[in-house]
Design a protein around this motif. Structure first.
Motif, PDB file in Angstrom:
ATOM      1  N   UNK A  27       0.796  -1.219   0.000  1.00  0.00           N
ATOM      2  CA  UNK A  27       0.000   0.000   0.000  1.00  0.00           C
ATOM      3  C   UNK A  27       0.827   1.266   0.000  1.00  0.00           C
ATOM      4  N   UNK A  28       2.127   1.150   0.259  1.00  0.00           N
ATOM      5  CA  UNK A  28       2.994   2.323   0.315  1.00  0.00           C
ATOM      6  C   UNK A  28       3.778   2.535  -0.977  1.00  0.00           C
ATOM      7  N   UNK A  29       3.691   1.579  -1.904  1.00  0.00           N
ATOM      8  CA  UNK A  29       4.447   1.674  -3.146  1.00  0.00           C
ATOM      9  C   UNK A  29       3.668   0.982  -4.255  1.00  0.00           C
ATOM     10  N   UNK A  30       4.088   1.207  -5.465  1.00  0.00           N
ATOM     11  CA  UNK A  30       3.437   0.599  -6.622  1.00  0.00           C
ATOM     12  C   UNK A  30       3.571  -0.924  -6.562  1.00  0.00           C
ATOM     13  N   UNK A  31       2.498  -1.622  -6.880  1.00  0.00           N
ATOM     14  CA  UNK A  31       2.484  -3.086  -6.809  1.00  0.00           C
ATOM     15  C   UNK A  31       2.933  -3.655  -8.151  1.00  0.00           C
ATOM     16  N   UNK A  32       4.053  -4.358  -8.155  1.00  0.00           N
ATOM     17  CA  UNK A  32       4.571  -4.994  -9.362  1.00  0.00           C
ATOM     18  C   UNK A  32       4.164  -6.470  -9.387  1.00  0.00           C
ATOM     19  N   UNK A  33       4.493  -7.146 -10.491  1.00  0.00           N
ATOM     20  CA  UNK A  33       4.096  -8.543 -10.642  1.00  0.00           C
ATOM     21  C   UNK A  33       4.662  -9.411  -9.516  1.00  0.00           C
ATOM     22  N   UNK A  34       5.937  -9.230  -9.201  1.00  0.00           N
ATOM     23  CA  UNK A  34       6.559 -10.045  -8.158  1.00  0.00           C
ATOM     24  C   UNK A  34       5.868  -9.856  -6.810  1.00  0.00           C
ATOM     25  N   UNK A  35       5.318  -8.662  -6.571  1.00  0.00           N
ATOM     26  CA  UNK A  35       4.667  -8.380  -5.283  1.00  0.00           C
ATOM     27  C   UNK A  35       3.369  -9.167  -5.139  1.00  0.00           C
ATOM     28  N   UNK A  36       2.476  -9.066  -6.130  1.00  0.00           N
ATOM     29  CA  UNK A  36       1.215  -9.786  -5.965  1.00  0.00           C
ATOM     30  C   UNK A  36       1.364 -11.279  -6.232  1.00  0.00           C
ATOM     31  N   UNK A  37       2.379 -11.665  -7.007  1.00  0.00           N
ATOM     32  CA  UNK A  37       2.646 -13.093  -7.165  1.00  0.00           C
ATOM     33  C   UNK A  37       3.107 -13.696  -5.851  1.00  0.00           C
ATOM     34  N   UNK A  38       4.001 -13.010  -5.147  1.00  0.00           N
ATOM     35  CA  UNK A  38       4.442 -13.487  -3.838  1.00  0.00           C
ATOM     36  C   UNK A  38       3.285 -13.470  -2.845  1.00  0.00           C
ATOM     37  N   UNK A  39       2.412 -12.464  -2.952  1.00  0.00           N
ATOM     38  CA  UNK A  39       1.242 -12.430  -2.083  1.00  0.00           C
ATOM     39  C   UNK A  39       0.351 -13.632  -2.289  1.00  0.00           C
ATOM     40  N   UNK A  40       0.203 -14.078  -3.540  1.00  0.00           N
ATOM     41  CA  UNK A  40      -0.588 -15.277  -3.814  1.00  0.00           C
ATOM     42  C   UNK A  40       0.048 -16.516  -3.194  1.00  0.00           C
ATOM     43  N   UNK A  41       1.365 -16.590  -3.215  1.00  0.00           N
ATOM     44  CA  UNK A  41       2.030 -17.739  -2.596  1.00  0.00           C
ATOM     45  C   UNK A  41       1.751 -17.774  -1.086  1.00  0.00           C
ATOM     46  N   UNK A  42       1.735 -16.609  -0.477  1.00  0.00           N
ATOM     47  CA  UNK A  42       1.487 -16.553   0.967  1.00  0.00           C
ATOM     48  C   UNK A  42       0.051 -16.952   1.296  1.00  0.00           C
ATOM     49  N   UNK A  43      -0.868 -16.757   0.361  1.00  0.00           N
ATOM     50  CA  UNK A  43      -2.255 -17.165   0.611  1.00  0.00           C
ATOM     51  C   UNK A  43      -2.379 -18.679   0.726  1.00  0.00           C
ATOM     52  N   UNK A  44      -1.421 -19.413   0.176  1.00  0.00           N
ATOM     53  CA  UNK A  44      -1.408 -20.864   0.326  1.00  0.00           C
ATOM     54  C   UNK A  44      -0.693 -21.296   1.600  1.00  0.00           C
ATOM     55  N   UNK A  45      -0.171 -20.339   2.366  1.00  0.00           N
ATOM     56  CA  UNK A  45       0.513 -20.654   3.619  1.00  0.00           C
ATOM     57  C   UNK A  45      -0.359 -20.321   4.830  1.00  0.00           C
ATOM     58  N   UNK A  46      -1.669 -20.228   4.604  1.00  0.00           N
ATOM     59  CA  UNK A  46      -2.574 -19.919   5.714  1.00  0.00           C
ATOM     60  C   UNK A  46      -2.447 -20.956   6.821  1.00  0.00           C
ATOM     61  N   UNK A  47      -2.373 -22.235   6.432  1.00  0.00           N
ATOM     62  CA  UNK A  47      -2.257 -23.301   7.425  1.00  0.00           C
ATOM     63  C   UNK A  47      -0.967 -23.150   8.224  1.00  0.00           C
TER      64      UNK A  47
END
Length: 270
Positions: A27-47
């Motif tokens: 939220x403090x900087x422009x979101x690039x592909x690597x940022x939201x791609x890494x965010x998607x990986x973390x969504x699979x680490x909920x467990x």
């Protein structure tokens, strides 16, 4: 991870640390592909993230009493906050991308993660009250679990993978494919991705079923496999999108037509 010496793939380790730090400042900087791609990986680490509290609590109370640290304990909000952190990061990233681009698709994507947060909230409330109950919290958990699974599956197929296109060579796929030698795997990915999105139903049976922590393990393991196959088709779709917009290309088309009859070398001009 923080080893300063140039061994054990220092550049990769430091890239990962940098990428994680960017997630925590979303939220403090422009979101690039690597940022939201890494965010998607973390969504699979909920467990994994939700179990960090269980891990710490087990050491605090002793291994003989580890079950009192589960989601039925009074401290379930800590596990919920850790579990919903990846979804919150993606919501913030989606809002930031909308502010920068004014594309409504980013808000729709953010709504998917917001639905996931509500789903986990309902789940932890139900677990805290007792998983054998079939009350209002159970009904809301099933409702938002269904909404989130359908929402996420639809986004996977149409947006992240760009599949389910009409009038293509291979039904339900897309016009351009890279893994042309493995067409059946696309159909396997579509079916398995949708089924694993609904893996939460494994928590519903209250008797004559494996222990809840065994079910946690099964669900987490299947989610890992789902994200693993998701990555291949997601990156393929991103690459094809980059080629369509000429961000990457094998061949740059000339801005004019070349006709050998009109263009010749005048050998006598010298």
């Amino acid at each position: 991870m923080f080893d300063p010496f140039n061994i054990f793939f220092k550049s990769s380790r430091y890239w990962l640390i940098k990428s994680i730090s960017k997630l925590l400042t979303s939220g403090t900087r422009r979101v690039e592909f690597a940022d939201f791609w890494m965010g998607d990986q973390f969504c699979s680490l909920v467990f994994t993230l939700s179990d960090l509290y269980l891990f710490a609590c087990t050491y605090a109370v002793g291994f003989d009493n580890w079950r009192q640290c589960g989601s039925t304990a009074k401290t379930w909000p800590a596990a919920f906050i850790l579990a919903s952190l990846p979804f919150l990061i993606r919501v913030i990233q989606s809002i930031k991308r909308y502010v920068d681009s004014k594309l409504n698709t980013h808000l729709i994507n953010g709504g998917k993660y917001l639905c996931g947060i509500i789903y986990y909230l309902c789940y932890y409330i139900w677990r805290h009250q007792g998983r054998s109950l079939r009350n209002t919290s159970f009904a809301f958990w099933c409702l938002f679990g269904t909404l989130y699974s359908v929402y996420a599956s639809a986004w996977d197929f149409w947006m992240d993978w760009s599949l389910l296109r009409p009038h293509v060579k291979y039904p339900l796929l897309r016009a351009e494919l890279i893994y042309t030698d493995h067409i059946p795997l696309y159909y396997f990915a579509i079916i398995s991705n949708a089924l694993i999105r609904f893996i939460w139903v494994i928590y519903i049976p209250s008797s004559s079923a494996p222990d809840m922590y065994w079910r946690f393990f099964i669900a987490g393991f299947l989610e890992m496999l789902r994200r693993w196959q998701w990555n291949f088709i997601r990156l393929e779709n991103e690459h094809l999108g980059n080629m369509d917009q000429y961000r990457v290309t094998r061949e740059v088309p000339l801005p004019y037509s070349f006709d050998n009859n009109d263009h010749h070398i005048d050998e006598t001009s010298d």
